[in-house]
Design a protein around this motif. Structure first.
Motif, PDB file in Angstrom:
ATOM      1  N   TRP A 224      -2.386  -3.830  76.286  1.00 34.64           N
ATOM      2  CA  TRP A 224      -3.449  -4.779  75.918  1.00 34.64           C
ATOM      3  C   TRP A 224      -3.203  -5.374  74.537  1.00 34.64           C
ATOM      4  O   TRP A 224      -3.574  -6.529  74.292  1.00 34.64           O
ATOM      5  N   LEU A 227      -0.646  -8.084  75.171  1.00 35.83           N
ATOM      6  CA  LEU A 227      -1.300  -9.200  75.843  1.00 35.83           C
ATOM      7  C   LEU A 227      -2.140 -10.019  74.865  1.00 35.83           C
ATOM      8  O   LEU A 227      -2.108 -11.252  74.880  1.00 35.83           O
ATOM      9  N   ALA A 228      -2.868  -9.329  73.976  1.00 35.24           N
ATOM     10  CA  ALA A 228      -3.698 -10.039  72.994  1.00 35.24           C
ATOM     11  C   ALA A 228      -2.840 -10.843  72.033  1.00 35.24           C
ATOM     12  O   ALA A 228      -3.168 -11.987  71.698  1.00 35.24           O
ATOM     13  N   THR A 242      -8.139 -12.818  77.147  1.00 34.40           N
ATOM     14  CA  THR A 242      -7.964 -11.417  76.744  1.00 34.40           C
ATOM     15  C   THR A 242      -9.284 -10.665  76.786  1.00 34.40           C
ATOM     16  O   THR A 242      -9.344  -9.510  77.242  1.00 34.40           O
TER      17      THR A 242
END
Length: 357
Positions: A224, A227-228, A242
């Motif tokens: 994550w 991804l952010a 996100t």
């Protein structure tokens, strides 16, 4: 008519143009480092090779770290859907009741009408099997585009500004060639500085997101965080995407709704700090753009080139604003692209008076 032809050409030729445009964007970001190393008598070609190797190693290492958890989430998609269906069952019952009421009201309203003949149900479409050759053909184009973009980036970085001088001199007079070189140099400096700083900010933003998700007990926090950091390059839409993904993952992973709300609130706090404190301090207000123009550009870029179009939409706006600010007739374009706030009309300093070779 001309605009329609240009849009059609961009859409039809995206397989050819996307690697070239992305290579130019990467060149603008890395050219500042190459030129800085050039002052220490390090050849541009050597600097370009080392930089691209480091970037490739960083991207490869990140993909290797997040590949396994990403694959687990993709393979567990049916389980995630079942969990969502189980968690949202009370809301689904309410929606079904409302649907029954609407149907009964429609039946009462249309009781006097003659019922139409029921249309035959369409035959189910048989599933198409995907062969290994289809996978090879699909990935071969991506690999070829990646190799072409990498080679073009290497050549552009190794050539440097002298190549622009040689390309501009035969097609323009001396005064116009110097003006064009100044505009290109300004675009290179501003876009490279902006996206180089933004890359560092997004790297730290992704690391902070991963740390916070780990402290909150989220599964696969590194995934994550990555991804952010990547999606934060897309203004507005990236942060919202996100937030939606993290909220969904927290909703599936935790039993209490308070934990899901805490995850969403924590990411919103990080995004607010990054967007309203960190970016203004390190990037300033020099490259501010009208949010409406940015959203429209992202939408048009996504429609023409997909994800690649969203990536290059903002750099194209930034380059347009820099070029317009160095033009005698570009004041209207600068005002159109600038945010609706009271600021000085010229957002950049005067054109550069010297071009570095």
């Amino acid at each position: 008519m001309t605009l329609c032809v240009v849009v059609a050409a961009l859409r039809l030729g995206r397989g050819l143009l996307v690697p070239i445009v992305l290579a130019v964007l990467v060149t603008l970001v890395l050219s500042g480092i190459v030129e800085a190393l050039r002052r220490y008598r390090i050849p541009r070609a050597l600097s370009a090779v080392v930089l691209l190797a480091l970037v490739g190693a960083a991207v490869g290492g990140t993909l290797h770290a997040v590949w396994a958890p990403a694959q687990q989430w993709i393979e567990g998609a049916p389980r995630v859907l079942r969990t969502i269906e189980h968690r949202t069952r009370p809301a689904q019952s309410i929606v079904r009741r409302i649907d029954v009421i609407v149907r009964r009201a429609s039946a009462l309203a249309g009781a006097g009408d003659t019922p139409a003949a029921a249309a035959p149900a369409p035959a189910p479409t048989p599933a198409t099997a995907v062969s290994a050759m289809d996978v090879v053909e699909g990935t071969s184009g991506v690999v070829a585009a990646l190799l072409m973009g990498t080679a073009l980036t290497l050549l552009l970085l190794a050539a440097g500004p002298p190549m622009l001088v040689r390309m501009t001199a035969p097609v323009a007079s001396d005064g116009r060639a110097i003006r064009v070189l100044r505009v290109i140099e300004a675009i290179r400096v501003e876009v490279g500085r902006y996206y180089g700083t933004l890359a560092v900010i997004n790297l730290l933003f992704g690391a902070a997101t991963a740390l916070v998700m780990w402290l909150l007990g989220m599964p696969n926090p590194m995934l994550w965080g990555a991804l952010a950091g990547v999606l934060n390059f897309i203004p507005y839409l990236g942060c919202a995407t996100t937030l939606a993904i993290l909220t969904l993952v927290a909703f599936v992973s935790f039993d209490r709704i308070s934990q899901t709300a805490l995850v969403a609130a924590s990411f919103l706090a990080l995004a607010a700090i990054e967007g309203h404190i960190v970016e203004p301090v390190f990037l300033g207000r020099r490259l501010d753009l009208n949010p409406i123009v940015v959203l429209v550009a992202l939408w048009v870029g996504a429609w023409i080139w997909g994800i690649a179009g969203m990536v290059v939409a903002l750099p194209l706006l930034v380059a347009t604003k820099v070029a317009a600010s160095h033009s005698h007739n570009g004041e209207a374009v600068v005002r159109f692209l600038s945010p609706p706030r009271g600021r000085p009309r010229r957002a950049w300093p005067e054109p550069l008076t010297r071009a570095r070779s």
